[in-house]
Design a protein around this motif. Structure first.
Motif, mmCIF file in Angstrom:
data_model
loop_
_atom_site.group_PDB
_atom_site.id
_atom_site.type_symbol
_atom_site.label_atom_id
_atom_site.label_comp_id
_atom_site.label_asym_id
_atom_site.label_seq_id
_atom_site.Cartn_x
_atom_site.Cartn_y
_atom_site.Cartn_z
ATOM 1 N N TYR A 163 7.968 7.145 -1.453
ATOM 2 C CA TYR A 163 8.055 5.763 -0.716
ATOM 3 C C TYR A 163 8.353 5.639 0.727
ATOM 4 O O TYR A 163 7.742 5.103 1.536
ATOM 5 N N TRP A 164 9.563 6.442 0.902
ATOM 6 C CA TRP A 164 10.070 6.184 2.237
ATOM 7 C C TRP A 164 9.253 7.083 3.113
ATOM 8 O O TRP A 164 9.207 6.699 4.458
ATOM 9 N N THR A 165 8.467 7.815 2.745
ATOM 10 C CA THR A 165 7.783 8.590 3.842
ATOM 11 C C THR A 165 6.478 7.607 3.954
ATOM 12 O O THR A 165 6.074 7.406 5.139
ATOM 13 N N ALA A 166 5.706 7.012 3.050
ATOM 14 C CA ALA A 166 4.735 6.117 3.135
ATOM 15 C C ALA A 166 5.069 4.725 3.687
ATOM 16 O O ALA A 166 4.247 4.459 4.552
ATOM 17 N N ALA A 167 6.095 4.411 3.673
ATOM 18 C CA ALA A 167 6.914 3.203 4.245
ATOM 19 C C ALA A 167 6.852 3.129 5.585
ATOM 20 O O ALA A 167 7.128 2.145 6.237
ATOM 21 N N ALA A 168 6.965 4.326 6.321
ATOM 22 C CA ALA A 168 7.063 4.367 7.584
ATOM 23 C C ALA A 168 6.047 3.810 8.275
ATOM 24 O O ALA A 168 6.331 3.482 9.610
ATOM 25 N N ASP A 169 5.098 3.624 7.858
ATOM 26 C CA ASP A 169 3.739 2.851 8.533
ATOM 27 C C ASP A 169 3.637 1.607 7.977
ATOM 28 O O ASP A 169 2.784 0.994 8.725
ATOM 29 N N ALA A 170 4.662 1.107 7.420
ATOM 30 C CA ALA A 170 4.357 -0.310 6.903
ATOM 31 C C ALA A 170 5.024 -1.354 8.283
ATOM 32 O O ALA A 170 5.755 -0.735 8.929
ATOM 33 N N HIS B 112 0.749 -1.350 -0.119
ATOM 34 C CA HIS B 112 0.014 -0.042 -0.130
ATOM 35 C C HIS B 112 0.945 1.153 0.011
ATOM 36 O O HIS B 112 0.632 2.116 -0.751
ATOM 37 N N ALA B 113 1.936 1.086 0.800
ATOM 38 C CA ALA B 113 3.107 2.321 0.619
ATOM 39 C C ALA B 113 3.466 2.570 -1.090
ATOM 40 O O ALA B 113 3.895 3.544 -1.207
ATOM 41 N N VAL B 114 3.753 1.208 -1.508
ATOM 42 C CA VAL B 114 4.263 1.325 -2.848
ATOM 43 C C VAL B 114 3.240 1.987 -3.740
ATOM 44 O O VAL B 114 3.281 2.764 -4.677
ATOM 45 N N ILE B 115 2.074 1.702 -3.638
ATOM 46 C CA ILE B 115 0.827 2.362 -4.719
ATOM 47 C C ILE B 115 0.643 3.839 -4.237
ATOM 48 O O ILE B 115 0.596 4.427 -4.894
ATOM 49 N N ALA B 116 0.817 4.262 -2.779
ATOM 50 C CA ALA B 116 0.692 5.458 -2.590
ATOM 51 C C ALA B 116 1.727 6.261 -3.305
ATOM 52 O O ALA B 116 1.647 7.283 -3.545
ATOM 53 N N ALA B 117 2.981 5.594 -3.193
ATOM 54 C CA ALA B 117 4.227 6.373 -3.573
ATOM 55 C C ALA B 117 4.259 6.581 -5.338
ATOM 56 O O ALA B 117 4.490 7.526 -5.717
ATOM 57 N N THR B 118 3.640 5.457 -5.671
ATOM 58 C CA THR B 118 3.782 5.268 -7.205
ATOM 59 C C THR B 118 2.507 6.317 -7.623
ATOM 60 O O THR B 118 2.876 7.410 -8.681
ATOM 61 N N ASN B 119 1.479 6.427 -7.064
ATOM 62 C CA ASN B 119 0.425 7.527 -7.428
ATOM 63 C C ASN B 119 0.857 9.137 -7.220
ATOM 64 O O ASN B 119 0.640 9.752 -7.985
ATOM 65 N N ALA B 120 1.610 9.112 -6.161
ATOM 66 C CA ALA B 120 2.231 10.470 -5.805
ATOM 67 C C ALA B 120 3.127 10.920 -6.988
ATOM 68 O O ALA B 120 3.176 12.239 -7.573
ATOM 69 N N SER B 121 4.110 10.188 -7.171
ATOM 70 C CA SER B 121 5.072 10.379 -8.252
ATOM 71 C C SER B 121 4.480 10.504 -9.674
ATOM 72 O O SER B 121 4.800 11.425 -10.201
#
Length: 226
Positions: free
Chosen positions: A84-91, A25-34
């Protein structure tokens, strides 16, 4: 490593992103943000899993209809990792991962971790989750980010050879077709987990066992690594 039997030589090479780390889910969030920065439409998890491939520039080729230029790739890669590294903090770790690592080690078997995540980012994160002690070795990617895992796995196994780890008794557990290709490249086996970056149909194209849980992956690895 204990003993000298074939059983004692069984070894798992774990993938990190999408396998031990539940970060899809962090990957998808980062993908769409980028993507938003780059002018692409957002992508769903299902479409991402259908299209994703390693090396990653080929994923963008499927989206764009052409490979990105070197200059475009630098922008795309930087944008993704920044988000990604921002979103992955909650993984968190995938369900059951801690227990499976501990059980494999308690059985006198060995394991290591190999990721295409940058080495300097990977090692502190693995330590933060408190699981580094279970691995003979933890290796992340060094060098360019648009690579496949095969070359990294060759170097990883060379470093493990002194510990008695041999490809014929090794199983790579990952979430991408590239993991299976890397394992085949060194003469090891692979098990692919559906909780990460690929759809089940995409994983099944690799011709290796495909499973829906890490527990099933480990059970299968025990059999394959005999």
């Amino acid at each position: 490593m204990t003993g000298g039997t074939a059983s004692a030589r069984r070894h798992i090479v774990w993938d990190w992103n999408g396998t031990l780390l539940h970060d899809i889910h962090a990957v998808i969030a980062a993908t769409n943000a980028s993507f938003a920065e780059l002018g692409f439409a957002p992508i769903t998890l299902e479409r991402y899993r259908d299209l994703y491939v390693v090396p990653v520039p080929k994923f963008y080729e499927r989206l764009m209809g052409r490979l990105p230029t070197d200059a475009e790739w630098v922008v795309m890669d930087e944008a993704f990792h920044r988000h990604y590294w921002t979103a992955a903090a909650d993984a968190g770790l995938t369900d059951g991962a801690r227990g499976l690592l501990a059980e494999w080690e308690a059985d006198g078997l060995t394991q290591s971790l190999l990721s295409l995540a940058p080495h300097d980012r990977l090692v502190p994160l693995v330590r933060r989750y408190g699981i580094e002690r279970h691995f003979l070795r933890v290796d992340g990617r060094t060098g360019p980010s648009h690579t496949s895992k095969a070359g990294h796995l060759v170097r990883h196994m060379e470093a493990l050879a002194a510990s008695g780890v041999a490809p014929e008794h090794t199983v790579l557990i990952g979430d991408a077709v590239d993991d299976a290709s890397a394992a085949a490249h060194i003469g090891a086996r692979a098990v692919l987990y559906t909780g990460g970056s690929h759809s089940r149909s995409s994983l099944e194209s690799a011709g290796v066992p495909v499973v829906d849980s890490l527990a099933e992956a480990v059970r299968t690895a025990r059999e394959l690594a005999e």
